[in-house]
Structure formats: structure tokens, C-alpha cells
Design a protein around this motif. Structure first.
Motif, short mmCIF file in Angstrom:
data_model
loop_
_atom_site.label_atom_id
_atom_site.label_comp_id
_atom_site.label_asym_id
_atom_site.label_seq_id
_atom_site.Cartn_x
_atom_site.Cartn_y
_atom_site.Cartn_z
N VAL A 143 100.48 27.75 -29.88
CA VAL A 143 101.41 28.41 -28.98
C VAL A 143 102.14 27.36 -28.17
O VAL A 143 101.52 26.58 -27.45
N SER A 144 103.45 27.36 -28.25
CA SER A 144 104.27 26.43 -27.50
C SER A 144 105.10 27.17 -26.46
O SER A 144 105.36 28.37 -26.59
N GLY A 145 105.51 26.45 -25.41
CA GLY A 145 106.38 27.01 -24.40
C GLY A 145 105.70 27.89 -23.38
O GLY A 145 106.37 28.69 -22.72
N ALA A 146 104.38 27.76 -23.21
CA ALA A 146 103.63 28.63 -22.32
C ALA A 146 102.82 27.88 -21.26
O ALA A 146 101.92 28.46 -20.66
N ASP A 147 103.14 26.64 -21.02
CA ASP A 147 102.33 25.83 -20.12
C ASP A 147 102.45 26.22 -18.65
O ASP A 147 101.53 25.97 -17.88
N ASP A 148 103.54 26.84 -18.26
CA ASP A 148 103.80 27.13 -16.84
C ASP A 148 103.55 28.57 -16.43
O ASP A 148 103.90 28.97 -15.33
N LEU A 149 102.94 29.36 -17.30
CA LEU A 149 102.70 30.76 -17.01
C LEU A 149 101.28 31.16 -17.40
O LEU A 149 100.63 30.50 -18.21
N SER A 150 100.81 32.27 -16.83
CA SER A 150 99.54 32.86 -17.19
C SER A 150 99.76 33.86 -18.33
O SER A 150 100.65 34.69 -18.25
N PHE A 151 98.94 33.75 -19.38
CA PHE A 151 99.14 34.59 -20.56
C PHE A 151 97.86 35.29 -21.00
O PHE A 151 96.76 34.80 -20.78
N CYS A 152 98.06 36.43 -21.60
CA CYS A 152 97.04 37.09 -22.40
C CYS A 152 97.37 36.80 -23.85
O CYS A 152 98.47 37.13 -24.31
N MET A 153 96.45 36.18 -24.57
CA MET A 153 96.66 35.85 -25.96
C MET A 153 95.63 36.58 -26.81
O MET A 153 94.50 36.79 -26.38
N ALA B 169 101.15 37.87 -24.44
CA ALA B 169 101.73 38.69 -23.38
C ALA B 169 101.70 37.92 -22.08
O ALA B 169 100.76 37.17 -21.81
N ILE B 170 102.70 38.11 -21.26
CA ILE B 170 102.75 37.46 -19.96
C ILE B 170 101.80 38.17 -19.00
O ILE B 170 101.80 39.40 -18.92
N GLY B 171 101.01 37.41 -18.26
CA GLY B 171 100.04 37.97 -17.34
C GLY B 171 98.64 37.94 -17.92
O GLY B 171 98.24 38.87 -18.64
N GLY B 172 97.88 36.89 -17.61
CA GLY B 172 96.58 36.71 -18.23
C GLY B 172 95.44 37.47 -17.57
O GLY B 172 94.37 37.60 -18.17
N THR B 173 95.64 37.99 -16.35
CA THR B 173 94.56 38.70 -15.67
C THR B 173 94.32 40.08 -16.26
O THR B 173 93.21 40.60 -16.21
N TYR B 174 95.35 40.70 -16.80
CA TYR B 174 95.22 41.99 -17.47
C TYR B 174 95.23 41.72 -18.97
O TYR B 174 96.28 41.64 -19.60
N CYS B 175 94.06 41.59 -19.53
CA CYS B 175 93.92 41.23 -20.93
C CYS B 175 92.74 41.99 -21.52
O CYS B 175 91.65 41.45 -21.72
N GLY C 171 92.02 36.22 -22.04
CA GLY C 171 92.87 36.17 -20.87
C GLY C 171 92.79 34.85 -20.12
O GLY C 171 92.21 33.87 -20.57
N ASP C 172 93.40 34.86 -18.96
CA ASP C 172 93.44 33.71 -18.07
C ASP C 172 92.96 34.15 -16.69
O ASP C 172 93.69 34.86 -16.00
N PRO C 173 91.75 33.80 -16.26
CA PRO C 173 90.83 32.83 -16.87
C PRO C 173 90.24 33.29 -18.20
O PRO C 173 90.61 34.34 -18.72
N ASP C 174 89.30 32.53 -18.74
CA ASP C 174 88.80 32.72 -20.09
C ASP C 174 87.91 33.95 -20.21
O ASP C 174 86.69 33.85 -20.36
N LYS C 175 88.53 35.11 -20.16
CA LYS C 175 87.86 36.38 -20.34
C LYS C 175 88.22 36.92 -21.72
O LYS C 175 89.37 36.86 -22.13
N VAL C 176 87.24 37.47 -22.41
CA VAL C 176 87.46 37.94 -23.77
C VAL C 176 87.16 39.42 -23.89
O VAL C 176 86.37 39.99 -23.12
#
Length: 126
Positions: free
Chosen positions: A24-34, A98-104, A52-57
Motif C-alpha cells: 500500500v502506497s500513499g497512506a503514510d500520513d493518515l489512519s487506515f483500516c486495511m 478505508a480511511i479511519g483506522g479506529t473503526y475497523c 485497524g490502527d492501532p493493530d486491532k484485527v
């Protein structure tokens, strides 16, 4: 611009293992759900595993205990270790962001995942 690129698909025998990777490129400055999604023929696309961000699965019940999602320390590589594969796992697998790693969670609407990879085919034979 966020760009996920999958690799590592293939064909395996039931009971075997396979590892998928997603750069994944271009995502260093945002929190993401992957996460990883899959779509089998004549089936709807479904979430398989999310990180998610933090490392929640969060895992789909169908893959719990068999699949493991992980990412590197820089958050730029997503992996899916797939063990004890069964024919029902056969599908096209997609890496999505997806943008927003806390909701993952699996309940997160799929339309909120705006960035998708090209897909990697996984085929499991009996």
C-alpha cells in the motif's frame, strides 16, 4: 493517492497454505483500516479479515483460526497467511483500504473502502 497492489495468489490442495501480500502506497500520513475481501463466483463480496490502527484485527467466522492478517511496522504492507485451506476458500481476494483506522470491524460498510487492489485468485482443490 492510495494504491494497494496484491500478490501471492495461486492454486493449492485442500489443507495447504498460501500467503497473500498487499503493498500500500500513499497512506503514510493518515489512519487506515486495511483488509482482505473475497468474492467467489455467484457470491457477494465479503470481508475476510480487517486490521485497524492501532493493530486491532477482526476475522470472519469462516476463517477464524485458519487465517492471520498482519502488517509491517511502517503500515505499508498487508499480509494474509491462509492455512488449512478448504475448497470454500476459492475466490478472488482483494486488498482494500478505508480511511479511519479506529473503526475497523466486519460491520463497517463496504462502500467506505475507497481503495482496492486488482485482485488475486486463490483456488483450493479437493
Amino acid at each position: 493517492q492510495v494504491r494497494p497492489v496484491e500478490s501471492g495468489g495461486g492454486a493449492v490442495q485442500a489443507g495447504g497454505s498460501l500467503r497473500l501480500s498487499c503493498a500500500v502506497s500513499g497512506a503514510d500520513d493518515l489512519s487506515f483500516c486495511m483488509g482482505w475481501f473475497r468474492q467467489a463466483p455467484e457470491k457477494e463480496r465479503e470481508a475476510v479479515a480487517l486490521l485497524g490502527d492501532p493493530d486491532k484485527v477482526d476475522y470472519a467466522d469462516s476463517v477464524k483460526g485458519r487465517f492471520t492478517i498482519s502488517k509491517d511496522g511502517a503500515k505499508n504492507t498487508l499480509s494474509l497467511q491462509m492455512n488449512s485451506l478448504i475448497p470454500e476458500d476459492t475466490a478472488m481476494y482483494y486488498c482494500a483500504v478505508a480511511i479511519g483506522g479506529t473503526y475497523c470491524q466486519l460491520q463497517r460498510p463496504i462502500q467506505s473502502f475507497l481503495y482496492w487492489g486488482q485482485g488475486a485468485q486463490v483456488t483450493v482443490s479437493s
